[in-house]
Structures are given as structure tokens and as C-alpha cells.
Design a protein around this motif. Sequence first.
Motif, PDB file in Angstrom:
ATOM      1  N   MET A   1       0.852  -1.192   0.000  1.00  0.00           N
ATOM      2  CA  MET A   1       0.000   0.000   0.000  1.00  0.00           C
ATOM      3  C   MET A   1       0.880   1.231   0.000  1.00  0.00           C
ATOM      4  O   MET A   1       1.612   1.488   0.948  1.00  0.00           O
ATOM      5  CB  MET A   1      -0.892   0.003   1.232  1.00  0.00           C
ATOM      6  N   ALA A   2       0.787   1.993  -1.066  1.00  0.00           N
ATOM      7  CA  ALA A   2       1.695   3.125  -1.192  1.00  0.00           C
ATOM      8  C   ALA A   2       1.264   4.258  -0.284  1.00  0.00           C
ATOM      9  O   ALA A   2       0.088   4.571  -0.158  1.00  0.00           O
ATOM     10  CB  ALA A   2       1.698   3.606  -2.640  1.00  0.00           C
ATOM     11  N   ARG A   3       2.219   4.877   0.367  1.00  0.00           N
ATOM     12  CA  ARG A   3       1.896   6.067   1.148  1.00  0.00           C
ATOM     13  C   ARG A   3       2.734   7.203   0.625  1.00  0.00           C
ATOM     14  O   ARG A   3       3.856   7.008   0.198  1.00  0.00           O
ATOM     15  CB  ARG A   3       2.217   5.813   2.620  1.00  0.00           C
ATOM     16  N   LEU A   4       2.185   8.384   0.710  1.00  0.00           N
ATOM     17  CA  LEU A   4       2.955   9.516   0.254  1.00  0.00           C
ATOM     18  C   LEU A   4       4.154   9.702   1.164  1.00  0.00           C
ATOM     19  O   LEU A   4       4.083   9.440   2.352  1.00  0.00           O
ATOM     20  CB  LEU A   4       2.071  10.767   0.286  1.00  0.00           C
ATOM     21  N   PRO A   5       5.258  10.201   0.585  1.00  0.00           N
ATOM     22  CA  PRO A   5       6.486  10.324   1.379  1.00  0.00           C
ATOM     23  C   PRO A   5       6.334  11.258   2.565  1.00  0.00           C
ATOM     24  O   PRO A   5       6.947  11.030   3.607  1.00  0.00           O
ATOM     25  CB  PRO A   5       7.512  10.855   0.372  1.00  0.00           C
ATOM     26  N   TRP A   6       5.492  12.299   2.445  1.00  0.00           N
ATOM     27  CA  TRP A   6       5.419  13.204   3.585  1.00  0.00           C
ATOM     28  C   TRP A   6       4.447  12.737   4.657  1.00  0.00           C
ATOM     29  O   TRP A   6       4.342  13.347   5.711  1.00  0.00           O
ATOM     30  CB  TRP A   6       5.073  14.627   3.139  1.00  0.00           C
ATOM     31  N   ALA A   7       3.756  11.618   4.377  1.00  0.00           N
ATOM     32  CA  ALA A   7       2.765  11.140   5.340  1.00  0.00           C
ATOM     33  C   ALA A   7       3.411  10.829   6.679  1.00  0.00           C
ATOM     34  O   ALA A   7       2.897  11.182   7.731  1.00  0.00           O
ATOM     35  CB  ALA A   7       2.055   9.913   4.794  1.00  0.00           C
ATOM     36  N   ARG A   8       4.557  10.166   6.616  1.00  0.00           N
ATOM     37  CA  ARG A   8       5.171   9.771   7.871  1.00  0.00           C
ATOM     38  C   ARG A   8       5.567  10.992   8.685  1.00  0.00           C
ATOM     39  O   ARG A   8       5.391  11.036   9.899  1.00  0.00           O
ATOM     40  CB  ARG A   8       6.412   8.923   7.569  1.00  0.00           C
ATOM     41  N   ALA A   9       6.100  12.012   7.986  1.00  0.00           N
ATOM     42  CA  ALA A   9       6.505  13.224   8.703  1.00  0.00           C
ATOM     43  C   ALA A   9       5.300  13.877   9.359  1.00  0.00           C
ATOM     44  O   ALA A   9       5.361  14.284  10.521  1.00  0.00           O
ATOM     45  CB  ALA A   9       7.179  14.189   7.738  1.00  0.00           C
ATOM     46  N   VAL A  10       4.217  13.980   8.600  1.00  0.00           N
ATOM     47  CA  VAL A  10       3.006  14.592   9.152  1.00  0.00           C
ATOM     48  C   VAL A  10       2.555  13.855  10.393  1.00  0.00           C
ATOM     49  O   VAL A  10       2.222  14.451  11.412  1.00  0.00           O
ATOM     50  CB  VAL A  10       1.870  14.594   8.095  1.00  0.00           C
ATOM     51  N   PHE A  11       2.577  12.521  10.300  1.00  0.00           N
ATOM     52  CA  PHE A  11       2.082  11.762  11.432  1.00  0.00           C
ATOM     53  C   PHE A  11       2.923  11.992  12.683  1.00  0.00           C
ATOM     54  O   PHE A  11       2.402  12.223  13.768  1.00  0.00           O
ATOM     55  CB  PHE A  11       2.034  10.269  11.119  1.00  0.00           C
TER      56      PHE A  11
END
Lengths: 323, 366, 268
Positions: free
Chosen positions: C1-11
Motif C-alpha cells: 500500500m503506497a503512502r505519500l512520502p510526507w505522510a510519515r513526517a506529518v504523522f
Amino acid sequence: MSEKTAVAGSVVAGDIVTDDLPAEQPAEPWAGEPADDVKPRNNRAWLLVLPVVVSVAFTAVIPLMTVVNYSVQDVFSPVDRIFVGLEWFRSVSRDPEVRAAFLRTLMFSLQVLLLEIPLGVLIAVCMPRRGRLVPVALVVVALPLLIPWNVVGTMWQIFARADIGLAGWVINNGLGIDFNYTLDSTDAWITVLLMDIWHWTPLVALLAYAGLRAIPGPYFQAAQIDGASAWQVFRHIQLPRLRGVLTIAILLRFMDSFMIYTEPFVVTGGGPGNATSFLSILLSKVAVGQFDLGPAGAFSLLYFLFVQIVSFVFFTVLTRTGR
Amino acid sequence: MADIRFEGVGHSYDGGRTWALRPMTWTWRHAKAYALLGPSGCGKTTLLNIISGLLTPTVGRVWFGDRDVTEVPTAGRNIAQVFQFPVLYESMSVYNNLAFPLRNRRYPKQEIDARVRKVSRLLGLDGHLDRRSRRLDPGRQQIVSLGRGLVRADVAAVLLDEPLTVIDPALKWTLRSKLKEIHRETGHTLIYVTHDQTEALTFADEVVVLNDGDVVQAGRPTELFLAPEHEFVGHFIGSPGMNMVPAEIVGGVVRVGAAAAGRAVGTGGELADGPVRIGVRPEFVQMSAQPVTPGLPGRITGVDRMGAYHLVRAEVDGHPFVAKVDRATAAARDVEHFRFAADRAFLFRDAVRCGALAPLGEEAQP
Amino acid sequence: MARLPWARAVFWLYAVTLTLPILWMIGMSVRPNEDILGSFSLLPQRVTLDNYRTFFTDEAWYSSYLNSVTYTSMNAVMSLVVAIPAAYAFSRFRFAGDKHLFFWLLTNRMAPPAVFLLPFFQIYQSVGLFDTHLGVALAHMLFNVPLAVWILEGFMSGIPREIDETAAIDGYSLPRFFVRIFLPMIRSGIGVTLFFCFMFSWVELLIARTITSVDAKPIAATMTRTVSAAGIDWGLLAAAGVLTIIPGAIVIWFVRNYIAKGFALGRV
């Protein structure tokens, strides 16, 4: 049905026999959920349900009846009371303070919804879905939900103060903005709103996360194969699947924010003035503070009925649009 | 469209402790219809996912024609995959579902329309193009899923992972024949994963049997039935599966208990003495009044009447044994002799075919 | 499941801001009051456990903490005991009015607690349950019993009825079947129910404060009354706050893997 194999060079009467296939539809629907008519009918099951009924009657029905009782009477003393019909209902619904509190609470709930639902979905989309960090992420996100509501209030009471709180100090001294929630109504409103967002967005996030995790992997794999962008994946796969979960989230958040009491009470006590006096706060003042049993009863009933009716309407509308 | 080649491709989910797919070298020839057959957990889904790019193999390289695609992600591989349940964009119409992969790749509008209508005609979806895909029945939804894979021009292979699982039996037949029809018309390579031998045997040009991560045997369906190379193939294919009777080779003669079943003829020369297992399909066992070789005596324990044929259940040297005979020859005697058809009784050692059973006193047939 | 690269930072940015108020309060709980009111500083200048010491030695504080623990536990057990047979009935049988009853139970969740203040106050006084642990435990059943029934019914429906029938054929009486076979099969459901009942009762202030005064006063009430002539004792308040977070944090840390698995199965 069977096919005979004729193999060149060999005379063999071999049969490949297939399973017997019924011509009609199979008995169980393929998307099987246990059908209701499979459950046996047994009215003696009421015995099992009795303890619950009794406890709920005691904790809910009887108190409600008491409320109804008070709402239609003018109680001078335990023995001296007269029936006044809908008098209290009329006066309560006309009371400017009650109306103001009602509008205030409605505004608050709407703002809460507008902010918490999108934010919660965003967080859910950003949360890790696989790996060792998943339990950690869940614990961190769930933490605000496990804190006693008065402690949430205390925490923000401290946090937003200019003298001893990190946020208060940074805003006043770091950003140079005058921020004092005890004196300024807007500041108080913002503080209470931020506190609610901090406290309850995790609920929306967790519900949305559960909804997202429930999407089977092949949907994402198919999207990869189809060359879909991340936005398309969100719009065409994740968002539609979130509908059921978001219905629950919207319902819960609207109701709970409409009934909010503890957190704003601890932080602002309803003030300054009545800037943050929501319906529950006003009601508890009237009921337990002033002991005006009649008006308190009427107020309680109107409040109760409003919440029940809106829940019902919300629920019906949201589930019906899903069809 | 080109061949898909595996060079030493294997996969382990736990860092080498156990192998879901043991390293294999294999070529999937273009335009052929393959069936991957095997029980649950044999590695067929792993294999499929390696082809589609959803999984990068632990070892080995994957080639599409002369292009090394081992590291290439799914989107760059031009494959289409159909899953066990319909995977659709449920909020979109059937037309938009089919057009979706083309729109993402920026095909010109007219070409998109032409392709969608061509596939729709092929799959019989013409009347449903404007309907919301959510509203179709599962069978048709699965057809739409398949259609989405067929609209693209550059499909190297269509991979189907047990696609008829959720379809009710009446519709399965229609879909299965439709798939063959599509294969003939489009000429795509089709790789069809299933645990149902009937599906595999009736659909494929070539059947690849997998067990426990290994390719056990691959060949035309009739080959697998008539000449299994592995005990697993004998047991898994056929209904009921092949009879297996433990035996011993003594001086070139295969003996079961006191009886002599026949002469051992090794596939690669002489067979050493020692334990073997005799494998013969119930279809190739006939009843006989006198002892005859290749064959064995047995004690009948029951007869199942199945309409067009009978299943005679017996015990040979204490082991269960089944013969499939037509009505005319079934009898109810206690002790029977079973005769094995020529060239249809095999010998297995360590589960691998090592020879055949020949009649005693006659020359061996190659 | 692809996640956007900035998703982790946001989280993780969100996670950090989420924990800020908590961390701030923890920091405050280990500072002496003079420091708190004296000058603002990011990290504690001096660290002291005095606030916690006061908490555990002052009877008003630790006894109210124990009160909360007591009535919360009582309520969890009581809600469970009452809800189990009812959930079983809903899951296994149809009976007159079953759907209406189920729906009505859920609507109790949607009742403003403020509405019940007045009647609770009066009723509990008249039956002698005012200011008792049992009283609060009973009152909290208002919202916990519907929740318990709802959760348990979900888990029970996941057990095929064939098991009940097999047990009956094998000669098990209903109580014995329940204790020996059924309940162990839904023990994760019982765990989840206990957790949520405990949680909702632990965090509730309004009702608990209304129907208690001294003997069964919850910790929450004690915390809202720390205003003295010298002003609010922030350090002690912060320490009390930290201590009330701990039970919830401990419980969820222990069940985190189970909850993660529950999310993975798509059934929460």
C-alpha cells in the motif's frame, strides 16, 4: 458431466469425472452474513435480558420519569406542589440565557465537526499501516482518549496560561500576541475548541484508521496495476470505504460535543461571563446549583429530546445516503 | 508480447528459514494458457505476485522478453491481474472502470472509447456500461475486473488468482468457457492459479503443478493424468486420486506381500531392489477372475454406485484400493483380482516416478 | 500500500504535538511550586518528588484516588455480569421486541448526563446510595451497560451457533457450557469490554461528583477543589493529573498488540 480422454495409441476408457453440479443457485449467498431468520425464536430469552432491563430502568427510566414529573409541576416543598402543565417548557424555551447557550453549543459542535473530521481522516491516512511502529502509533494516538476528562481540562488550564503554560507563554512572549483565556472571550473559545480537538480527534482518527485497514490489499494492488496516483487512490478507494465509519464518527462527535461539560468547566468554568457556558454547564447550574426543580426538569427534557431526535435524524440521513 | 522467464527465482518470507517458492528456472511462453495447480500454501500466489511485481523475489531474476524486470514495480510491467474477489472502483460506472487504466496512461480519448467498447463486446458487458459497478452481481463484477486488465494494448500477461472463487457454480461454467474464448481472441498469455483440478485441466494448455514451493510436474493436462511423474500429481489429480500400494522389488519382481504384482522396469535402466510404491489410477484398474499381471489380488469391502460407473472399494495387502469400473463388470465376489492396464501402473521411489510395472514373463516396453 | 512520502513526517509531527500538553504536565509535576510560579522555563530547574509525596501522604488525595479505582472496578464487573446474558440473548435468539430493545439500549448512550443530575441526586439520597462506591458504580451503568452489550454481542455473534448445539448434545447444561466453553472463547471480547467500561467510568466526572460528597469522592472532584488561600497548588495538581493517566496508559500498553491485530482484521 464427464469427458472421455482419447489418447492416441492407447485404447483406454478413462473418465475424468467432475463434481456433481447443482443447476440452481447455492443455498448460501456468497457475501454471507448470518440471516436473521436462522436464529430460533425463544421468548424465554427475556430472562437473560432482564438484568440489563432492570439496571437500565433504574439508571435511566426512573430518573427520566422523575424529570418529567418535575417538569410539569411547581414544587414549593416536598409536600406542596401544583400541576402547571407546559408552563415550565414555555418559560425555559423563551429564556434568553437558555437560547444563547443553545446557539453557543450548536456553533461549537459545528466547528468541532468541521475541524475534527478532516483532521482525523488526514491523520488516519498518515498513520503507519505495517511494521513494529503500528502498536506504538496506536498507543500514542489513543492516549488523549484515556485521560480523565477533568485532567484534560487541568492540562489545558495549565498549558494555555501565559505564566506557567508552554502554549500560553509562547504565544504571548514568543509570538507577541496577547492571549488570556480568563479575560478574553475569544481566547477562551479558542482554548476550549483547541482542547476538544486535541482530546477527540484521535477518536475520529482511530475510527477512520480501522476503516482504512479494513480495505483488502488487492484494491491497492489493482490501483498500482492501473497506474493510479495517490490522490486517485484516496478518492476512489479509500474515501468511499470510509463512508460507514465516518457516519459513526460524525454522529458521535456531534452528540458528544453538544453534551460537553467537564473540560470547558475545568478550564474556564463557563466564562469569562458566559462565553463558554454550554448547555450542560447551564443546566447543571440550574439543576444542582439553584435547585429550581421545575425549570430544571423542563430544561432537562428539552435538552434530552433534542439530542435524541437529532441523533435519530442524523443517523437516518447518513445511512440512507449510503445506499 | 514476449516470453516471461524465471532465472533461479525463489522466495522466502522469513529470511531463508523456509522457502515459499524454491528457486526455479522456468519460461512462460507467450500466448499460452497456463494453470498453476496446487493445494493451499504451495506457493502459487507467491509465484503470481512475483510475476506481477507485487513481490520482489529473494533470489533470482525475472525477464519479460529481454528486459530484466526484477526491480521494476508493478505499474511498469504491463500485466493485468484478477483477484479472488471482484476488485472494482465501486463508485464508478462500468465504462469508467474499464477506461480508468487507459486514462491514467493518457491514451487519446477516441482510442479509449474504441478499446473499452471492444472489450465490452468481447465480455458481453454492452448493456451494462452505464451502470454503477457496485450494483452488478458478483459474476459480472468479476468480468469487469477482468475487462480492466484486457483494455490495455501492451499486456504481457493476464494473471488470474483463483478468480472464480466467489462465483456460484452455475455461472462458473460460463465464465470458464468465456476465458478460453478470450484467450483465443486476444492471444494474451494467461496464467491461472487454482486449487481445483477440474478448472486447471479443462482450461489450460499446460498445467504446472506446485507443491510445497516446488514445481512437481508441468505438462499438458492429459500427460499429468496418464503419466504422473510424482506421487503428489498422482494423488492430487483425478477423482478419486491414484492408488498407492507399498511394495518391494526382489530380484526384479515387484512383490506385495505374498503376491507378485509384475516385473519392475526402470525408466533409466535397472531398478535396484528395495521398497517402492505402486501407483495406478482407479480408471485403469479392471476386475479379473484369475490372477494376472500386472495386477494384484484384493478383498472387496464395498461398492459405491455412482450412476454411470461404480467405485469398487477394496483392500490390497491391508491398504485401501479403489477401482473405477463400469456397471457391466462390477461383481460382488469377496476376493477379486485386479488387473492394471498396460503402461498405466507406475513405480515410485521417494515419491518420484522411477519406473513402470510390466507383466511377468514378457519383454519390457520402453 | 503506497503512502505519500510526507505522510510519515506529518504523522510524527502530529504525535509530538499530541504529547506536548502531557509532557508539560509531567514536567510541572516534578517542579516545586515556587519554581512554577517564579519564572518560566522550558525544562525543570530543580526536580523534586515532593508533589507526589504530598499526594500519597495526604489522606484527602490518595483516598479519593482509591475511591475512583474502587467504583470503576466495581462498575466494570457489574456491567459485565449484567451484559453477558443479555448479549447472549441478542446474539442467539429472536424474541418479542428484541430489535426495539437493542436500539433503545443504544440510545441511552446518547443521553446528556446533565439531564440525570437532578434525579440521580434525589433518588440516590432517598435510597441511601448517596456518597457510596456502589452508588457511583450503579450510576455509571447507565452508559456502560449498553456499550458492554453492544461489544459483547458483536464478539458472541462471531462464534457459530453449532458450538452451542454440540455442547448441548454432549450433555452440557447452559451454565456449565457458558463457563467452560463459551466464555473462554470470547475472552478477548470480555477483555475489550472491561477495558472500555473501565475507561468510560474512570474518565467521567459530572455524575460521579454529583452523587458523592466525602466518602466516595472521586479523584476528579478532589482535583477540582485545590484552590486554597495560597492559590492553586499547581505542582500537586499536576502530580495528581499524571497519576490518573497512569492506569489507562498501562492498560493500553499491555493490550496494544491485541488492538493492532484487531485493526488488521478489520474488526474494531
